[in-house]
Design a protein around this motif. Structure first.
Motif, PDB file in Angstrom:
ATOM      1  N   PRO A   5       8.360 -36.197 -16.841  1.00  0.00           N
ATOM      2  CA  PRO A   5       9.414 -36.981 -17.579  1.00  0.00           C
ATOM      3  C   PRO A   5      10.292 -37.633 -16.409  1.00  0.00           C
ATOM      4  O   PRO A   5      10.645 -36.824 -15.419  1.00  0.00           O
ATOM      5  N   VAL A   6      10.797 -38.839 -16.445  1.00  0.00           N
ATOM      6  CA  VAL A   6      11.417 -39.383 -15.358  1.00  0.00           C
ATOM      7  C   VAL A   6      13.111 -39.615 -15.826  1.00  0.00           C
ATOM      8  O   VAL A   6      13.087 -40.440 -16.582  1.00  0.00           O
ATOM      9  N   LYS A  16      12.753 -57.502  -4.043  1.00  0.00           N
ATOM     10  CA  LYS A  16      13.247 -57.082  -5.364  1.00  0.00           C
ATOM     11  C   LYS A  16      12.528 -57.676  -6.692  1.00  0.00           C
ATOM     12  O   LYS A  16      13.152 -57.930  -7.547  1.00  0.00           O
ATOM     13  N   SER A  17      11.204 -58.410  -6.392  1.00  0.00           N
ATOM     14  CA  SER A  17      10.649 -58.887  -7.576  1.00  0.00           C
ATOM     15  C   SER A  17      10.450 -57.682  -8.705  1.00  0.00           C
ATOM     16  O   SER A  17       9.880 -56.661  -8.161  1.00  0.00           O
ATOM     17  N   GLY A  18      10.837 -58.150  -9.850  1.00  0.00           N
ATOM     18  CA  GLY A  18      10.350 -57.151 -10.786  1.00  0.00           C
ATOM     19  C   GLY A  18      11.407 -56.085 -11.038  1.00  0.00           C
ATOM     20  O   GLY A  18      11.251 -55.194 -11.851  1.00  0.00           O
ATOM     21  N   LEU A  19      12.553 -55.997 -10.136  1.00  0.00           N
ATOM     22  CA  LEU A  19      13.148 -54.881  -9.989  1.00  0.00           C
ATOM     23  C   LEU A  19      14.299 -54.746 -11.215  1.00  0.00           C
ATOM     24  O   LEU A  19      14.202 -53.535 -11.852  1.00  0.00           O
ATOM     25  N   ALA A  20      14.850 -55.880 -11.793  1.00  0.00           N
ATOM     26  CA  ALA A  20      15.660 -55.837 -12.646  1.00  0.00           C
ATOM     27  C   ALA A  20      14.975 -55.427 -14.127  1.00  0.00           C
ATOM     28  O   ALA A  20      15.356 -54.510 -15.008  1.00  0.00           O
ATOM     29  N   PHE A  25      13.851 -50.828 -17.825  1.00  0.00           N
ATOM     30  CA  PHE A  25      13.096 -50.142 -18.677  1.00  0.00           C
ATOM     31  C   PHE A  25      13.381 -48.674 -18.331  1.00  0.00           C
ATOM     32  O   PHE A  25      13.447 -47.804 -19.163  1.00  0.00           O
ATOM     33  N   LEU A  26      13.822 -48.275 -17.061  1.00  0.00           N
ATOM     34  CA  LEU A  26      14.031 -46.820 -16.878  1.00  0.00           C
ATOM     35  C   LEU A  26      15.057 -46.326 -17.531  1.00  0.00           C
ATOM     36  O   LEU A  26      15.331 -45.271 -17.961  1.00  0.00           O
ATOM     37  N   MET A 157       5.328 -48.364 -16.031  1.00  0.00           N
ATOM     38  CA  MET A 157       5.862 -48.478 -17.246  1.00  0.00           C
ATOM     39  C   MET A 157       5.184 -48.270 -18.545  1.00  0.00           C
ATOM     40  O   MET A 157       5.399 -47.704 -19.455  1.00  0.00           O
ATOM     41  N   ALA A 158       3.882 -48.677 -18.334  1.00  0.00           N
ATOM     42  CA  ALA A 158       2.955 -48.647 -19.580  1.00  0.00           C
ATOM     43  C   ALA A 158       2.675 -47.097 -19.682  1.00  0.00           C
ATOM     44  O   ALA A 158       2.672 -46.526 -20.837  1.00  0.00           O
TER      45      ALA A 158
END
Length: 198
Positions: A5-6, A16-20, A25-26, A157-158
């Motif tokens: 688990p995270v 920083k692409s896709g970082l936000a 998601f986290l 994420m998946a």
């Protein structure tokens, strides 16, 4: 440990692409974010709760940012084997919280070198804390996931969405990719130093 688990992550990235989206998601999946500098600023501006590394270490960034994450409160949390009771007892004794995910990509040294900077200025673009965290996380893949590039965010994420954590197989794969990436980074710097006068 198979499924991890995270619940606590360090994000410290140049790209920083896709970082936000990854950070959001986290957080939505119950993860505490810890970060540095520009990464922390971007996550905060995206409305995400994020803890500064200096709050974890109780020590400010020093030497013009050369020393930020090189601290037992960070590396103890990265290198602890979660299946080793002695390691976990040591963390408790020192008040160190373990990390589950380290997301780091490195200063673009090739880009800095291409600008024709003098050797001393170019050397300032050599990342130290980043490769150290990447190598530590990759070594400890049984207990932590290392994420060395934004291209891996969707897959991670998946897997978390589907199973509630990340598998040992994915952690091992990311570790191997990370060691390759860091070795290529070091080789590029070695070549640059060999080819440029002091």
């Amino acid at each position: 440990m198979n499924l991890l688990p995270v619940k606590r992550a360090i994000l410290s990235v140049t790209d920083k692409s896709g970082l936000a989206e990854f950070g959001a998601f986290l957080v939505e999946n119950g993860c505490e974010l810890v970060s540095t500098g520009g990464t922390k600023r971007m996550l905060s501006e995206a409305g995400l709760p994020v803890t500064p590394v200096s709050d974890v270490t109780d020590f400010p960034e020093i030497l013009g940012g050369r020393v930020k994450t090189l601290h037992p409160m960070i590396h103890g949390g990265i290198l602890a084997d979660k299946d080793d009771h002695g390691h976990m007892e040591t963390l408790r004794d020192f008040g160190i919280e373990p990390f589950d995910l380290i997301c780091v990509n490195l200063y673009n040294f090739a880009q800095a070198a291409a600008k024709g900077l003098g050797l001393k200025d170019a050397v300032e673009q050599i990342d130290i804390g980043g490769p150290t965290m990447l190598r530590a996380s990759a070594k400890n893949f049984h207990s932590i996931l290392v994420v060395p590039d934004p291209q891996h965010y969707p897959r991670i994420m998946a897997e978390i969405a589907e199973s509630g954590g990340v598998s040992l197989a994915l952690r091992k794969e990311m570790a191997a990719l990370t060691f390759r990436l860091v070795s290529e980074y070091d080789a590029m710097i070695a070549s640059y130093l060999a080819e440029n006068d002091a």
